[in-house]
Design an enzyme around this catalytic site. Structure first.
Site, short mmCIF file in Angstrom:
data_model
loop_
_atom_site.label_atom_id
_atom_site.label_comp_id
_atom_site.label_asym_id
_atom_site.label_seq_id
_atom_site.Cartn_x
_atom_site.Cartn_y
_atom_site.Cartn_z
N ARG A 163 -4.52 10.34 4.81
CA ARG A 163 -3.47 11.36 4.81
C ARG A 163 -2.62 11.31 3.54
NH1 ARG A 163 1.60 9.51 6.03
NH2 ARG A 163 1.65 7.31 6.51
N ILE A 203 9.09 7.05 16.65
CA ILE A 203 8.62 7.71 15.43
C ILE A 203 7.36 8.53 15.67
CG2 ILE A 203 7.96 7.38 13.00
CD1 ILE A 203 10.78 6.48 13.46
N LYS A 208 0.84 -1.21 0.00
CA LYS A 208 0.00 0.00 0.00
C LYS A 208 0.87 1.25 0.00
CE LYS A 208 -1.64 2.00 3.75
NZ LYS A 208 -2.42 2.71 4.78
N CYS A 211 -4.92 8.12 9.74
CA CYS A 211 -4.68 7.49 11.04
C CYS A 211 -4.82 8.49 12.18
CB CYS A 211 -3.28 6.91 11.10
SG CYS A 211 -3.06 5.47 10.07
#
EC number: 2.5.1.7
Length: 420
Positions: free
Chosen positions: A93, A329, A22, A117
């Site tokens: 996004r 992250i 993806k 997300c």
């Protein structure tokens, strides 16, 4: 909303084919906007985000033909509308990725600020500053980014202050049609970035250094047609390897790229798995053993991917010993902990660190998916739990995993989807 109902305790065993990635498919679909001729993209995964981006291209007037095997032909020369509207962008996004190619090829673009997300802040400032450095005028008004340029964008040296995958991709696409040479420093090194560069080069682009932290893009006047196959999904591969490992089972993942998963395979060997690899397959065998707890720290590629953090946490839940997971992250990426604890897990969160003490047995419970990878980790935990687990809000899973219940059923899992 659909639910997954899983009865745990089955040892997984079998072979599965890995889908296209993806995170490579989305930027490649956006990059079709750069071409002056039709391009064909194959091995696209049949996922909601991919369908949404194809729908966005169609809504803008781009001619898109899709066959039943998810091969897509895109002709961007028919584009009529240079706006990516909120109602499509709000769910994903990655739709910000159309900004760079549209302004580079058509001189202007208007893109609604993205959704997607629920994990932490993902600022698009780096994308916008990079485009400004290349000569674009940027205005953010009423939730839309409006970008325009007189003539062509100009090559520039751009140092990104944090490593960003979508930022690297957006600026690389924009630079492909710019006048002069662009240098992207502190660039993301992910295999999906390399796949995008390969696609642009197949259309006649001149990109070198993809896969390193400095990418050089010599702008060309036009890009032409090509055919490209999207690379395999390394996160899907890792997810199924862990699903087999937590059940003490054996799995062979086919049509994948072992070289993109070094950090993941190393941790699985630490957990006690026997790993064998070929050119395009990985075999994992736990030989019925209980996994050993592993400690890890997420970091940009080639280190441990943040997108595998929740799955390794699931493995630690029933492992021998204690494992520590540090998330560097994204903030707010431990939302699955609360749900795992409902199944009898022993996890303690301190800031960006989760301490997982392995327990002998998890118990099935009703749980709720909060984001894409968290939902996959709950499915993995359910495979090892005694009794029945219901995973709610699985639209998150469908954003990133193609036919998850069918693939798990083929490995011997007892899992079914219950429509709302």
């Amino acid at each position: 909303m659909d639910k997954l109902i899983i009865t745990g305790g089955q040892r997984l065993d079998g072979d599965i084919r890995i889908s296209g990635a993806k995170n490579a498919a989305l930027p490649i679909l956006a990059a079709t906007l750069l071409a002056d001729e039709p391009v064909t993209v194959g091995n696209l995964p049949h996922l909601q985000d991919v369908t949404t981006l194809i729908e966005l291209l169609g809504r803008m007037g781009v001619h898109v033909v899709i066959d039943d095997r998810m091969n897509v032909e895109v002709n961007a020369t028919t584009i009529k509308e240079l706006t990516a509207p909120y109602e499509l962008v709000k769910t994903m996004r990655a739709s910000i990725l159309v900004l760079g190619p549209m302004v580079a090829h058509f001189g202007k673009a208007s893109v609604s600020l993205p959704g997607g997300c629920a994990i932490g802040s993902r600022p698009v400032d780096i994308h916008l500053r990079g485009l400004e450095a290349m000569g674009a005028d940027i205005e953010v008004t009423n939730g839309y980014v409006n970008a325009s340029v007189d003539g062509r964008l100009k090559g520039a040296r751009i140092v990104m202050d944090v490593v960003t995958v979508t930022g690297t991709e957006n600026l690389m696409m924009a630079a492909a049609l710019a006048e002069g040479t662009t240098y992207l420093e502190n660039a993301a090194r992910e295999p999906e970035v390399v796949d995008l560069a390969d696609f642009i080069n197949a259309m006649g682009g001149k990109i070198s250094g993809a896969g390193t932290d400095t990418i050089t893009i010599e702008g060309v006047e036009r890009l032409t047609g090509c055919h490209h196959q999207v690379i395999a999904d390394r996160i899907e591969t890792g997810t199924y390897l862990i699903a087999a490992a937590i059940t003490g089972g054996r799995i062979k993942t086919k049509d994948t790229v072992p070289g993109t998963l070094d950090a993941v395979l190393q941790k699985l060997e630490e957990a006690g798995a026997k790993i064998t690899t070929g050119d395009d397959w990985i075999e994992l065998d736990m030989q019925g053993r209980r996994p050993k707890a592993v400690s890890l720290r997420t970091a940009p590629y080639p280190a441990m991917p943040t997108d595998m953090q929740a799955q390794f946490m699931a493995l630690n839940l029933v492992a021998e010993g204690t494992g520590t997971i540090v998330e560097t992250i994204f903030e707010n990426r431990f939302m699955h902990v609360q749900e795992m604890n409902r199944m009898g897990a022993d996890i303690e969160v301190q800031g960006n660190t989760a301490i997982c003490r392995g327990v002998e047995q998890l118990t099935g419970a009703p749980v709720m998916a909060t984001d894409l990878r968290a939902s996959a980790s709950l499915v993995i935990a359910a495979l090892a739990a005694s009794g029945e687990t219901t995973v709610d809000r699985i639209y998150h899973i469908d954003r990133g995993y193609e036919c998850i219940e069918e693939k798990l059923q083929s490995l011997g899992a007892i899992i079914r989807r219950v429509p709302r």
